[in-house]
Design an enzyme around this catalytic site. Structure first.
Site, mmCIF file in Angstrom:
data_model
loop_
_atom_site.group_PDB
_atom_site.id
_atom_site.type_symbol
_atom_site.label_atom_id
_atom_site.label_comp_id
_atom_site.label_asym_id
_atom_site.label_seq_id
_atom_site.Cartn_x
_atom_site.Cartn_y
_atom_site.Cartn_z
ATOM 1 C CB CYS A 108 -0.931 0.015 1.216
ATOM 2 S SG CYS A 108 -2.054 1.413 1.158
ATOM 3 C CG ASP A 139 -1.411 -2.187 -15.372
ATOM 4 O OD1 ASP A 139 -1.994 -1.617 -14.437
ATOM 5 O OD2 ASP A 139 -0.352 -1.770 -15.871
HETATM 6 C C1 LIG Z 1 -9.533 1.388 -4.415
HETATM 7 C C2 LIG Z 1 -8.342 0.519 -4.162
HETATM 8 C C3 LIG Z 1 -8.166 -0.068 -2.917
HETATM 9 C C4 LIG Z 1 -7.060 -0.877 -2.663
HETATM 10 N N1 LIG Z 1 -6.927 -1.464 -1.444
HETATM 11 C C5 LIG Z 1 -5.886 -2.324 -1.226
HETATM 12 C C6 LIG Z 1 -5.767 -3.038 0.003
HETATM 13 O O1 LIG Z 1 -6.617 -2.917 0.908
HETATM 14 N N2 LIG Z 1 -4.706 -3.857 0.159
HETATM 15 C C7 LIG Z 1 -3.767 -4.039 -0.844
HETATM 16 O O2 LIG Z 1 -2.823 -4.819 -0.680
HETATM 17 N N3 LIG Z 1 -3.877 -3.410 -2.009
HETATM 18 C C8 LIG Z 1 -4.914 -2.577 -2.228
HETATM 19 N N4 LIG Z 1 -5.047 -1.968 -3.450
HETATM 20 C C9 LIG Z 1 -4.122 -2.345 -4.532
HETATM 21 C C10 LIG Z 1 -4.725 -3.471 -5.375
HETATM 22 O O3 LIG Z 1 -4.971 -4.610 -4.582
HETATM 23 C C11 LIG Z 1 -3.804 -3.860 -6.552
HETATM 24 O O4 LIG Z 1 -2.574 -4.326 -6.054
HETATM 25 C C12 LIG Z 1 -3.548 -2.694 -7.475
HETATM 26 O O5 LIG Z 1 -4.731 -1.969 -7.730
HETATM 27 C C13 LIG Z 1 -2.943 -3.178 -8.814
HETATM 28 O O6 LIG Z 1 -3.817 -4.048 -9.473
HETATM 29 P P1 LIG Z 1 -4.762 -3.536 -10.700
HETATM 30 O O7 LIG Z 1 -3.840 -2.886 -11.704
HETATM 31 O O8 LIG Z 1 -5.392 -4.792 -11.198
HETATM 32 O O9 LIG Z 1 -5.711 -2.554 -10.134
HETATM 33 C C14 LIG Z 1 -6.104 -1.123 -3.698
HETATM 34 C C15 LIG Z 1 -6.292 -0.535 -4.954
HETATM 35 C C16 LIG Z 1 -7.390 0.281 -5.202
HETATM 36 C C17 LIG Z 1 -7.576 0.874 -6.568
#
Ligand SMILES: Cc1cc2nc3c(=O)[nH]c(=O)nc-3n(C[C@H](O)[C@H](O)[C@H](O)COP(=O)(O)O)c2cc1C
Length: 332
Positions: free
Chosen positions: A108, A210
């Protein structure tokens, strides 16, 4: 297309029937929403991250984030924190709750979290990650996993070092979102890092970052060799992405949802939130975050969007959707 990318996976002592994961998403992956993702075939879903300090100091409020039920299987609980002792005392408080996997957040990048030396700040201390996982392993038979970014910034990419510490401590699985902390969500996730980690790792590697379409999911498997994929923003933008991906990976034809089906699914999601929260106004506020995903590409939707922003209950939302169907959809 049929291929062998969709398969069961072993996580520590857990045999999991599939390898499509729902990411922990703060503000999104609440219980009713996870249940909807599971209906589509998600094998594991993580609850929103929970603060270790929150559990230590304000247990009642924090434990609500891991509210669950029998259908909510398999459930990952993710903690964020800054120090092994604090993680361990927080875990002591929840170790008898009903969940299947415990995950440590090392990714995070939100300012407030980094300021407290938590989330991606832990990437700077592989030793702390080692001590945390080792300590948790002594308390539980549940698999301990971690979710990381590639490093703090492009000058300090250290995912293999973090992996080494975690694996040595007994981690059962690692998820990599291959951006650095400094990138936040800019640029592209560098899937080469997932490929390299997979070649290096003795434990399952889950690719994240992504994946917005079923083709992206296939490419993630092809390009990285990862053991499974974790979906995050993709499922917010397209609430049907999980079933689309599973259809593609299992060689089934996916029939895209009609406009009516998308709207019905939106109303159902809103109703499930209402049922769970026992408060229609709060449920409606919560649902607004998901709404845009359901109506993407529908005709004449901008008016519907602005109306939805003023609506105060799920009943009103259902009525508005009916009106939209009558007035707009019959003409298109
Ligand atoms: C709204 C939001 C909330 C998220 N909350 C968390 C979380 O609670 N814990 C975590 O490890 N990552 C969190 N992430 C990161 C996502 O789990 C993920 O690693 C990141 O969005 C990349 O993946 P994506 O490109 O498929 O979105 C969050 C991302 C977004 C957009």
């Amino acid at each position: 297309m049929k291929n062998s990318f969709f398969h069961s996976i072993k996580i520590g002592n857990l045999d999991v029937t599939g390898n499509i994961f729902v990411a922990p998403l703060a503000g999104y992956t609440n219980l009713p929403t996870r249940l909807l993702y599971r209906k589509q075939g998600a094998s594991i879903a993580y609850a929103e991250m929970v603060s270790a300090e929150g559990l230590n100091y304000n247990f009642g409020k924090s434990v609500k984030l891991i509210d669950t039920c029998n259908e909510d299987k398999l459930l990952g609980v993710q903690l964020f924190g800054y120090n092994a002792e604090r993680f361990i005392s927080a875990f002591e408080k929840i170790k008898n709750e009903n969940f299947d996997i415990i995950d440590i957040n090392c990714g995070c990048s939100v300012k407030k979290i980094i300021k407290s030396n938590s989330g991606a700040a832990l990437l700077k201390s592989p030793d702390e990650i080692y001590r945390t996982i080792k300590g948790l392993k002594e308390l539980t038979d549940k698999p301990v996993t971690l979710k990381i970014r590639s490093g703090w910034d492009l000058q300090s990419i250290n995912y293999t070092e973090v992996y080494d510490a975690a694996e040595k401590a007994g981690a059962a699985l690692i998820t990599l979102h291959p951006r650095t902390k400094s990138m936040l969500f800019s640029g592209k996730a560098d899937w080469q890092h997932i490929k390299q980690l997979k070649q290096y790792s003795k434990i399952p590697v889950i690719g994240n970052g992504d994946i917005f379409t079923a083709d992206d999911a296939v490419r993630m498997f092809e390009e990285t060799g990862c053991d499974g994929i974790m979906l995050a923003r993709g499922i917010i933008e397209n609430p049907f992405l999980i079933e689309e991906i599973i259809a593609k990976l299992t060689g089934n034809i996916y029939i895209p949802k009609s406009h009516e089906e998308k709207l019905d699914a939106a109303v159902l999601h809103c109703r499930k939130l209402e049922e769970y929260m026992q408060n229609s106004e709060r449920a409606m506020v919560e649902f607004r975050k998901f709404f845009h995903g359901y109506v993407k590409g529908l005709p004449g939707v901008s008016n519907l969007r602005s109306v939805v922003n003023t609506i105060k209950s799920c009943d009103e939302f259902a009525k508005t959707v009916d009106l939209y169907k009558e007035r707009i959809l019959v003409r298109n």
